[in-house]
Design an enzyme around this catalytic site. Structure first.
Site, short mmCIF file in Angstrom:
data_model
loop_
_atom_site.label_atom_id
_atom_site.label_comp_id
_atom_site.label_asym_id
_atom_site.label_seq_id
_atom_site.Cartn_x
_atom_site.Cartn_y
_atom_site.Cartn_z
N GLY A 270 8.46 26.19 31.24
CA GLY A 270 7.22 25.71 30.64
C GLY A 270 7.23 25.69 29.13
N LYS A 273 10.72 21.61 27.72
CA LYS A 273 11.99 20.90 27.90
C LYS A 273 11.78 19.44 28.28
CE LYS A 273 13.82 23.42 31.12
NZ LYS A 273 12.67 24.30 31.34
N LEU A 275 9.12 17.40 27.82
CA LEU A 275 8.59 16.63 26.71
C LEU A 275 9.70 16.34 25.70
CD1 LEU A 275 6.37 15.33 25.01
CD2 LEU A 275 5.80 17.62 24.13
N LYS A 290 18.18 14.95 35.69
CA LYS A 290 17.68 16.28 36.03
C LYS A 290 18.48 16.71 37.26
CE LYS A 290 14.51 19.71 36.12
NZ LYS A 290 14.10 20.56 35.00
N GLU A 360 18.71 17.61 31.66
CA GLU A 360 17.69 18.66 31.55
C GLU A 360 17.93 19.75 32.58
OE1 GLU A 360 12.87 19.45 31.89
OE2 GLU A 360 13.61 17.39 31.83
N ALA A 362 17.10 23.51 34.57
CA ALA A 362 15.95 24.10 35.26
C ALA A 362 15.71 25.49 34.69
CB ALA A 362 16.23 24.18 36.76
N GLY A 363 14.52 25.70 34.11
CA GLY A 363 14.23 27.00 33.53
C GLY A 363 15.16 27.29 32.35
N GLN A 445 1.93 21.49 18.97
CA GLN A 445 1.14 21.64 20.20
C GLN A 445 0.36 20.35 20.47
OE1 GLN A 445 1.07 25.00 21.52
NE2 GLN A 445 0.25 24.16 23.41
#
Length: 474
Positions: A270, A273, A275, A290, A360, A362-363, A445
């Site tokens: 979260g 990554k 974006l 991915k 990309e 994972a985590g 942000q």
């Protein structure tokens, strides 16, 4: 050192090596280093047979012989600055190898090469980091460059004997291990490893003769040779200390990425990554992959999200190798469905290799991908330079610096860090300095993430050429 004095010293070194008639018999450590370097480069090649090889500073051919024996069908070009060394190497290996006189600091042999190597030559170069980069640019995609050098502390016993007599040793000033760690080709995976070897000599006189026989007797710039009387006193001191000489060696083995692209990972889940990946895909007109997707029961998945946010074509996104419903690690999500992740399906896609691909993860790095592989293992296997996405605010320093340390311990190339969240100049400065890394972008942000958001943020992303040219900071 001025260009003139550097050229003068190189000429003296060349003449010293040309005069080293007893090199083969005396060069025990050079043989040991050649074998160690060969083993490392062979492991990095992973069973692949190079078709075209360039060796710099081949000397009398210790490493040349190993290369030729291992890959007799390869085109092998062996070079050295000393003509007589080349003649001895030719006599050792034979005519199937092409021998050329060349200064490693000014390579003039056209690439590309699958393998470039040089044993114990970099300690003689005035700008070794620049030479390493110049040579690496002649590699094919996936090509390997492997070199060795001497480190600070080599011949400390002789230097101590000189100091005890109030004299300064003329032995070269070799770089320290920290300096050498900074000699890395841009965006290439690999690292330096060091070792220490102790060589006994019959006497100080035998040590001095060894230096002359191996062409290493040229004193460093500004240091005069010892007088006969001083030399006798130093040799006596050296004998009294045991007549031992310590060699500190470092071996660097690096692999150019097999394709253009980056692996995007994060300090945790979260962190931004997807974006960041969407911004990269749009800014670089990149492909997207991915490899492992979980959490499809709760969201549409990162591949669909990147297509929507970046506006890329669906065919520019390679389907995941594994896609699972539960919002768990890929391994746990697959197990919840009674499925297994086949490592063979996790091979890096190589189509259209000159077009950047954003892979990309994972985590974070220590998320399990299979029963035996973490995301860090996959990143090492793929060999792409890594972009680490980190939060900009409180708590980021520990996670970010630990992640960078873990990647470098594995020899991963770090393209840079993307900071996600409110601008935080102090954290940025600390990560840059302590992590010795480049901040690629700071993505503020966002209240909502939309295609318009990505079009705005893409202006903060460096171009692909800038990422390739900027390389890794230190």
């Amino acid at each position: 050192m001025t260009d003139c004095s550097a050229h003068s010293r190189q000429t003296r070194i060349q003449h010293s090596f040309d005069a080293a008639e007893g090199y083969d018999a005396a060069a025990l450590l050079q043989r040991v280093a050649a074998r160690r370097l060969f083993d490392l480069l062979q492991a990095r090649l992973g069973g692949r047979a190079p078709r075209r090889i360039l060796e710099v500073g081949c000397g009398t051919g210790f490493l040349t012989q190993m290369l030729h024996d291992a890959w007799p069908e390869a085109e092998l070009i062996a070079t050295d600055i000393a003509p007589k060394m080349l003649e001895r190497a030719r006599n050792r290996v034979g005519k199937r190898v092409q021998f050329c006189e060349m200064d490693a600091a000014r390579p003039d042999v056209a690439g590309p090469f699958d393998l470039i190597c040089g044993n114990l030559v970099f300690q003689w170069l005035a700008e070794p980091a620049a030479v390493l980069q110049t040579l690496a640019e002649r590699l094919t995609p996936g090509g390997v460059i492997a070199v060795s050098t001497l480190l600070d502390g080599t011949f400390a016993e002789w230097q101590n004997a000189c100091a005890a007599e109030g004299l300064v040793a003329g032995t070269p000033e070799y770089p320290d291990a920290r300096t050498v760690q900074g000699w890395q080709p841009r965006l290439s995976a690999g690292r330096w490893v060091a070792e220490r070897c102790v060589q006994p000599f019959e006497s100080g006189l035998a040590f001095v003769r060894h230096l002359k026989a191996t062409g290493a007797s040229v004193p460093r710039e500004g240091i005069a040779a010892l007088s006969p009387a001083d030399l006798r006193r130093v040799m006596a001191r050296f004998d009294a200390s045991g007549a031992l000489a310590t060699w500190h060696l470092a071996y660097g083995c690096f692999q150019k990425p097999r394709r253009a692209g980056v692996f995007v990972t994060g300090t945790d889940t979260g962190v931004g990554k997807t974006l960041t990946s969407a911004c990269f895909v749009q800014a670089w007109n990149a492909l997207y992959w991915k490899p492992l997707q979980s959490g499809l029961a709760d969201e549409e998945g990162d591949t669909a999200t990147v297509i929507k946010l970046s506006g890329c074509l669906p065919e520019d996104c390679i389907p995941p190798a594994g896609a699972y419903q539960a919002s768990l690690s890929p391994l746990a999500a697959a197990q919840a469905e009674g499925a297994q992740i086949d490592p063979a399906r996790l091979a890096l896609p190589l189509q259209n290799p000159e077009r950047p691909m954003v892979v990309e993860g994972a985590g974070g790095l220590m998320v399990p991908a299979t029963d035996t592989l973490m995301m860090l293992d996959l990143a090492e296997h793929w060999g792409l330079p890594v972009v680490l996405v980190a939060r900009s605010g409180l708590g980021t320093l520990n996670h970010t610096l630990l992640s960078l340390e873990a990647m470098r311990a594995r020899g991963l190339a770090v393209a840079g860090v993307v900071l996600s969240g409110p601008l935080n100049p102090e954290n940025r400065k600390t990560i840059e300095e302590k992590g010795q890394v480049r901040i690629l972008a700071e993505l503020p942000q966002q209240e909502a993430v939309t295609p318009e958001t990505v079009r705005t943020l893409r202006g903060l992303i460096p171009s692909w050429d800038a990422v390739c040219g900027g390389g890794e900071s230190m």
